[in-house]
Design a protein around this motif. Structure first.
Motif, short mmCIF file in Angstrom:
data_model
loop_
_atom_site.label_atom_id
_atom_site.label_comp_id
_atom_site.label_asym_id
_atom_site.label_seq_id
_atom_site.Cartn_x
_atom_site.Cartn_y
_atom_site.Cartn_z
N UNK A 263 0.82 -1.21 0.00
CA UNK A 263 0.00 0.00 0.00
C UNK A 263 0.86 1.27 0.00
N UNK A 264 1.94 1.26 0.76
CA UNK A 264 2.82 2.43 0.80
C UNK A 264 3.50 2.66 -0.54
N UNK A 265 3.90 1.57 -1.21
CA UNK A 265 4.54 1.72 -2.51
C UNK A 265 3.55 2.18 -3.57
N UNK A 266 2.30 1.75 -3.48
CA UNK A 266 1.28 2.24 -4.43
C UNK A 266 1.12 3.74 -4.26
N UNK A 267 1.00 4.20 -3.01
CA UNK A 267 0.90 5.64 -2.77
C UNK A 267 2.16 6.36 -3.26
N UNK A 268 3.32 5.77 -2.99
CA UNK A 268 4.57 6.40 -3.41
C UNK A 268 4.73 6.47 -4.91
N UNK A 269 4.40 5.39 -5.62
CA UNK A 269 4.57 5.36 -7.08
C UNK A 269 3.60 6.32 -7.76
N UNK A 270 2.32 6.27 -7.35
CA UNK A 270 1.33 7.18 -7.94
C UNK A 270 1.70 8.63 -7.65
N UNK A 271 2.03 8.91 -6.40
CA UNK A 271 2.44 10.27 -6.07
C UNK A 271 3.72 10.69 -6.76
#
Length: 291
Positions: free
Chosen positions: A61-69
């Protein structure tokens, strides 16, 4: 003429020194006051397995937020609009310039500034009830990761020659299609390796959220260690699980990098399984001829 290989005596000396040092470390740990039997007893404990699952979930979940952001911030940094570019620059400057642990505590204690969170008819609650340990962990890790992913994505996009974009536009391709079909596939060769490193680093960084009371692998290992009287042994257990998970992620990273390297080299490197098969077959061949 028969070529005689050069003997490298330094290699033998360094190998002997390395083996001696390794043996000394193993002996020191074997003589230490550590209850090694406690590690296999708790290795597959339900609490440890739950912590492993929550660690992986938090990583994803943190990487999804990080990649999209990161993608959004990279586009903003490359924008010709000075306001948009400045906002992205300030975001990256702030989140890269402060430690993750400090950011976690800031999110967790923002109730001192915002007593309530009020979204009108949608949601209204006290900040302390709204900012749960899971939400704190996701914001602290994900938003910090977005700053690093922004620079990785920006470097990948800038690594593609501008002539590629100009040639695509000359062929009548739109800007969006050019990015999707030409620029991004080539940029992925630059983006994937550091992104894989960020995923592995994120998996290890999740251990920091124990400070904001989120129960993941390290937190469960701490609790078991305190209750069982074997805190150091549980640290070794947690380290073993982190090594297992990072090793699996490293294998996945290797195959993803190999996939995106198809257009950059004429012959792809052998996979680990292909190397094993080649060595097995070579052992069965007689010298000087084919099997």
């Amino acid at each position: 003429m028969k070529a005689i290989p050069v003997k490298h005596y330094g290699r033998y000396v360094s190998a002997v020194i390395a083996i001696a040092l390794f043996a000394a470390i193993v002996y020191a740990f074997s003589q230490g006051k550590i209850n090694w039997h406690a590690i296999p007893d708790y290795f597959f404990d339900d609490r440890i397995l739950t912590g492993v699952g929550k660690t992986l979930l938090l990583t994803v979940l943190s990487m999804v937020i990080g990649i999209v952001g990161g993608i959004v911030l990279a586009v903003m940094r490359l924008s010709k609009n000075p306001v948009t570019s400045s906002i992205a620059w300030f975001y990256i400057w702030f989140f890269r310039g402060t430690p993750v642990l400090v950011q976690l505590f800031l999110w967790f204690n923002l109730g001192l500034v915002f007593e309530y969170i009020n979204l009108g008819p949608i949601y209204k609650n006290y900040w302390s009830d709204f900012m749960t340990p899971l939400l704190t962990a996701l914001l602290g890790l994900g938003l910090n990761e977005a700053a690093y992913m922004a620079e990785i994505c920006r470097a990948g996009l800038l690594a593609v020659d501008e002539g590629q974009t100009e040639a695509s536009h000359a062929l009548g391709m739109s800007h969006a299609k050019t990015l999707r079909r030409v620029v991004i596939p080539q940029a992925m060769r630059v983006i994937v390796p550091p992104t894989g490193n960020e995923v592995i680093n994120m998996l290890k960084t999740t251990s920091l959220v124990a400070a904001v009371q989120y129960p993941e692998l390290f937190r469960y290992a701490q609790d078991i260690g305190q209750n069982s009287g074997a805190p150091v042994e549980m640290y070794f257990l947690a380290a073993a699980w982190y090594l297992i998970m990072t090793s699996i992620l490293s294998v996945g990273q290797y195959y993803i990098e190999r996939y995106y390297a198809r257009g950059s080299s004429r012959q792809l490197p052998d996979t680990p399984w292909q190397k094993v098969k080649a060595n097995m077959f070579s052992l069965g061949r007689p010298k000087g001829g084919a099997a």
